[in-house]
Design a protein around this motif. Structure first.
Motif, PDB file in Angstrom:
ATOM      1  N   GLY A  27       0.787  -1.223   0.000  1.00 26.37           N
ATOM      2  CA  GLY A  27       0.000   0.000   0.000  1.00 26.37           C
ATOM      3  C   GLY A  27       0.817   1.270   0.000  1.00 26.37           C
ATOM      4  O   GLY A  27       0.288   2.366  -0.253  1.00 26.37           O
ATOM      5  N   LYS A  28       2.134   1.175   0.265  1.00 27.01           N
ATOM      6  CA  LYS A  28       3.001   2.347   0.292  1.00 27.01           C
ATOM      7  C   LYS A  28       3.790   2.520  -1.001  1.00 27.01           C
ATOM      8  O   LYS A  28       4.664   3.384  -1.100  1.00 27.01           O
ATOM      9  N   GLY A  29       3.506   1.673  -1.991  1.00 26.14           N
ATOM     10  CA  GLY A  29       4.184   1.785  -3.276  1.00 26.14           C
ATOM     11  C   GLY A  29       5.468   1.003  -3.382  1.00 26.14           C
ATOM     12  O   GLY A  29       6.173   1.092  -4.393  1.00 26.14           O
ATOM     13  N   ASN A  30       5.790   0.209  -2.352  1.00 26.98           N
ATOM     14  CA  ASN A  30       6.999  -0.616  -2.397  1.00 26.98           C
ATOM     15  C   ASN A  30       6.712  -1.924  -3.111  1.00 26.98           C
ATOM     16  O   ASN A  30       5.681  -2.562  -2.873  1.00 26.98           O
ATOM     17  N   LYS A  31       7.610  -2.327  -3.997  1.00 26.29           N
ATOM     18  CA  LYS A  31       7.412  -3.556  -4.744  1.00 26.29           C
ATOM     19  C   LYS A  31       7.539  -4.758  -3.821  1.00 26.29           C
ATOM     20  O   LYS A  31       8.462  -4.856  -3.021  1.00 26.29           O
ATOM     21  N   VAL A  32       6.574  -5.650  -3.914  1.00 21.87           N
ATOM     22  CA  VAL A  32       6.586  -6.874  -3.116  1.00 21.87           C
ATOM     23  C   VAL A  32       7.303  -7.934  -3.919  1.00 21.87           C
ATOM     24  O   VAL A  32       6.893  -8.266  -5.037  1.00 21.87           O
ATOM     25  N   ARG A  33       8.365  -8.458  -3.366  1.00 18.96           N
ATOM     26  CA  ARG A  33       9.215  -9.371  -4.139  1.00 18.96           C
ATOM     27  C   ARG A  33       8.775 -10.810  -3.967  1.00 18.96           C
ATOM     28  O   ARG A  33       9.402 -11.612  -3.277  1.00 18.96           O
ATOM     29  N   HIS A  34       7.654 -11.128  -4.583  1.00 20.89           N
ATOM     30  CA  HIS A  34       7.218 -12.517  -4.658  1.00 20.89           C
ATOM     31  C   HIS A  34       7.941 -13.191  -5.819  1.00 20.89           C
ATOM     32  O   HIS A  34       8.380 -12.545  -6.760  1.00 20.89           O
ATOM     33  N   HIS A  35       8.026 -14.496  -5.765  1.00 24.65           N
ATOM     34  CA  HIS A  35       8.528 -15.264  -6.900  1.00 24.65           C
ATOM     35  C   HIS A  35       7.337 -15.674  -7.747  1.00 24.65           C
ATOM     36  O   HIS A  35       6.392 -16.264  -7.249  1.00 24.65           O
ATOM     37  N   VAL A  36       7.387 -15.353  -9.032  1.00 21.59           N
ATOM     38  CA  VAL A  36       6.217 -15.532  -9.884  1.00 21.59           C
ATOM     39  C   VAL A  36       6.474 -16.567 -10.964  1.00 21.59           C
ATOM     40  O   VAL A  36       7.529 -16.620 -11.563  1.00 21.59           O
ATOM     41  N   LYS A  37       5.482 -17.401 -11.191  1.00 22.97           N
ATOM     42  CA  LYS A  37       5.496 -18.301 -12.339  1.00 22.97           C
ATOM     43  C   LYS A  37       4.175 -18.128 -13.064  1.00 22.97           C
ATOM     44  O   LYS A  37       3.123 -18.035 -12.438  1.00 22.97           O
ATOM     45  N   LEU A  38       4.229 -18.077 -14.361  1.00 23.07           N
ATOM     46  CA  LEU A  38       3.015 -17.914 -15.150  1.00 23.07           C
ATOM     47  C   LEU A  38       2.689 -19.237 -15.818  1.00 23.07           C
ATOM     48  O   LEU A  38       3.438 -19.735 -16.633  1.00 23.07           O
ATOM     49  N   HIS A  39       1.553 -19.826 -15.458  1.00 15.09           N
ATOM     50  CA  HIS A  39       1.114 -21.091 -16.037  1.00 15.09           C
ATOM     51  C   HIS A  39      -0.117 -20.816 -16.882  1.00 15.09           C
ATOM     52  O   HIS A  39      -1.197 -20.570 -16.347  1.00 15.09           O
ATOM     53  N   GLY A  40       0.029 -20.844 -18.192  1.00 13.32           N
ATOM     54  CA  GLY A  40      -1.087 -20.539 -19.068  1.00 13.32           C
ATOM     55  C   GLY A  40      -1.536 -19.116 -18.806  1.00 13.32           C
ATOM     56  O   GLY A  40      -0.770 -18.177 -18.900  1.00 13.32           O
ATOM     57  N   ALA A  41      -2.816 -18.971 -18.448  1.00 20.34           N
ATOM     58  CA  ALA A  41      -3.341 -17.634 -18.196  1.00 20.34           C
ATOM     59  C   ALA A  41      -3.350 -17.299 -16.715  1.00 20.34           C
ATOM     60  O   ALA A  41      -3.836 -16.264 -16.311  1.00 20.34           O
ATOM     61  N   HIS A  42      -2.791 -18.202 -15.873  1.00 22.16           N
ATOM     62  CA  HIS A  42      -2.919 -18.011 -14.430  1.00 22.16           C
ATOM     63  C   HIS A  42      -1.578 -17.659 -13.814  1.00 22.16           C
ATOM     64  O   HIS A  42      -0.560 -18.274 -14.109  1.00 22.16           O
ATOM     65  N   VAL A  43      -1.587 -16.683 -12.959  1.00 25.31           N
ATOM     66  CA  VAL A  43      -0.387 -16.318 -12.223  1.00 25.31           C
ATOM     67  C   VAL A  43      -0.374 -17.105 -10.924  1.00 25.31           C
ATOM     68  O   VAL A  43      -1.316 -17.082 -10.164  1.00 25.31           O
ATOM     69  N   LYS A  44       0.717 -17.820 -10.687  1.00 25.89           N
ATOM     70  CA  LYS A  44       0.852 -18.564  -9.450  1.00 25.89           C
ATOM     71  C   LYS A  44       2.110 -18.082  -8.742  1.00 25.89           C
ATOM     72  O   LYS A  44       3.175 -18.040  -9.334  1.00 25.89           O
ATOM     73  N   LEU A  45       1.963 -17.729  -7.503  1.00 24.90           N
ATOM     74  CA  LEU A  45       3.099 -17.241  -6.748  1.00 24.90           C
ATOM     75  C   LEU A  45       3.510 -18.279  -5.729  1.00 24.90           C
ATOM     76  O   LEU A  45       2.673 -18.881  -5.070  1.00 24.90           O
ATOM     77  N   LEU A  46       4.819 -18.469  -5.624  1.00 22.62           N
ATOM     78  CA  LEU A  46       5.338 -19.531  -4.786  1.00 22.62           C
ATOM     79  C   LEU A  46       5.443 -19.103  -3.328  1.00 22.62           C
ATOM     80  O   LEU A  46       5.567 -19.939  -2.455  1.00 22.62           O
ATOM     81  N   GLN A  47       5.418 -17.811  -3.099  1.00 18.41           N
ATOM     82  CA  GLN A  47       5.565 -17.320  -1.750  1.00 18.41           C
ATOM     83  C   GLN A  47       4.208 -16.952  -1.185  1.00 18.41           C
ATOM     84  O   GLN A  47       3.364 -16.408  -1.869  1.00 18.41           O
ATOM     85  N   ARG A  48       3.980 -17.261   0.082  1.00 19.06           N
ATOM     86  CA  ARG A  48       2.706 -16.958   0.684  1.00 19.06           C
ATOM     87  C   ARG A  48       2.504 -15.446   0.743  1.00 19.06           C
ATOM     88  O   ARG A  48       3.431 -14.673   0.786  1.00 19.06           O
ATOM     89  N   GLY A  49       1.243 -15.033   0.757  1.00 18.42           N
ATOM     90  CA  GLY A  49       0.948 -13.619   0.901  1.00 18.42           C
ATOM     91  C   GLY A  49       0.460 -12.959  -0.366  1.00 18.42           C
ATOM     92  O   GLY A  49       0.088 -11.798  -0.339  1.00 18.42           O
ATOM     93  N   TYR A  50       0.428 -13.688  -1.486  1.00 19.93           N
ATOM     94  CA  TYR A  50      -0.027 -13.088  -2.742  1.00 19.93           C
ATOM     95  C   TYR A  50      -1.446 -12.569  -2.622  1.00 19.93           C
ATOM     96  O   TYR A  50      -1.794 -11.529  -3.157  1.00 19.93           O
ATOM     97  N   HIS A  51      -2.262 -13.278  -1.863  1.00 17.91           N
ATOM     98  CA  HIS A  51      -3.662 -12.888  -1.761  1.00 17.91           C
ATOM     99  C   HIS A  51      -3.918 -11.935  -0.604  1.00 17.91           C
ATOM    100  O   HIS A  51      -5.020 -11.883  -0.084  1.00 17.91           O
ATOM    101  N   ASN A  52      -2.896 -11.205  -0.197  1.00 18.35           N
ATOM    102  CA  ASN A  52      -3.106 -10.104   0.729  1.00 18.35           C
ATOM    103  C   ASN A  52      -3.894  -9.042  -0.025  1.00 18.35           C
ATOM    104  O   ASN A  52      -3.391  -8.431  -0.970  1.00 18.35           O
ATOM    105  N   ILE A  53      -5.116  -8.816   0.375  1.00 17.67           N
ATOM    106  CA  ILE A  53      -5.996  -7.943  -0.404  1.00 17.67           C
ATOM    107  C   ILE A  53      -5.489  -6.510  -0.462  1.00 17.67           C
ATOM    108  O   ILE A  53      -5.839  -5.744  -1.360  1.00 17.67           O
ATOM    109  N   GLU A  54      -4.628  -6.118   0.475  1.00 17.89           N
ATOM    110  CA  GLU A  54      -4.103  -4.758   0.469  1.00 17.89           C
ATOM    111  C   GLU A  54      -3.015  -4.559  -0.583  1.00 17.89           C
ATOM    112  O   GLU A  54      -2.703  -3.423  -0.945  1.00 17.89           O
TER     113      GLU A  54
END
Length: 247
Positions: A27-54
């Motif tokens: 929320g403060k504009g800082n990039k969250v450094r998750h590890h990302v893999k793109l499978h087809g049309a779906h983004v899957k993140l290996l690190q917990r916290g991707y679904h932090n709604i904020e």
């Protein structure tokens, strides 16, 4: 919002005209450094916290759009639901435009037509007051009803070839039937959605999101917000002109 595999990421990619994954910021504009893999049309993140709604999801192709993704409360977690509810009610009241949420897309997939509205949907539309922020129900994966239409026609005695030819009309009937059922269920709840939209062809990279943007703009109660939404679609000159003429 919506359950897992409802096509949320695909919709965001189509709206932003990209196949890339989003960048994620706190929320403060800082990039969250998750590890990302793109499978087809779906983004899957290996690190917990991707679904932090904020967290804010931004696509490089459309940096004027900021998305938030809520996931998990459909699995029955009260904590996840309470976190989402607090975010929605708090952000809906923010006075500064850039800090407020302006619209909510709630995705309900039709590939599971036997359980279109479950406890999660009933809980959301009974307990989550979004105030002046419109909630738009998007009926996703509507194309999957084509197979149901073919099977229905074959049960009536048609050959496979004839069933496939006649399927589009029956498919449309099935889609409309699903829409009316969902409307009947959700409109009876305490905080029903503002509008509904059937989405088809979203798996195609060239999918047209004009109806989604029109529906969203029309659901917004403030004319200024309508203008912001439409102006963010710089490449869609026709859509910009249409809303300019309407005003």
């Amino acid at each position: 919002m919506g359950r897992a595999n409802a096509g949320k990421t695909t919709i965001l990619q189509r709206v932003c005209n990209t196949t890339d994954q989003p960048e994620i910021f706190d929320g403060k504009g800082n990039k969250v450094r998750h590890h990302v893999k793109l499978h087809g049309a779906h983004v899957k993140l290996l690190q917990r916290g991707y679904h932090n709604i904020e967290d804010e999801l931004v696509f490089k192709s459309s940096p004027r759009f900021v998305f938030h993704d809520s996931c998990g409360f459909e699995a029955g977690s009260e904590a996840e639901f309470d976190e989402m509810k607090k975010f929605v009610t708090d952000q809906a009241k923010v006075t500064k435009l850039e800090g407020r949420i302006h619209a909510i897309w709630y995705c309900i997939p039709l590939n599971e037509s036997h359980r279109m509205v479950m406890a999660a949907e009933r809980k959301f539309f009974n307990e989550c007051d979004s105030g002046h922020v419109p909630v738009i129900v998007l009926l996703t994966k509507a194309d999957t009803l084509n197979l149901d239409a073919v099977q229905e026609l074959m049960r009536r005695g048609l050959t496979v070839d004839d069933a496939m030819k006649e399927a589009p009309e029956v498919e449309k009937q099935l889609q409309n039937g699903c829409l009316e059922k969902i409307k009947g269920w959700l409109n009876e709840l305490k905080f029903p959605p503002r509008s509904y939209l059937m989405l088809t062809g979203m798996e195609q990279e060239s999918a047209d999101c004009e109806e989604l943007l029109k529906c969203t703009a029309n659901a917004l109660t403030e004319e200024g917000l309508q203008g912001l939404l439409i102006s963010s679609q710089q490449a869609n000159l026709g859509l910009c002109m249409e809303f300019a003429l309407m005003k």
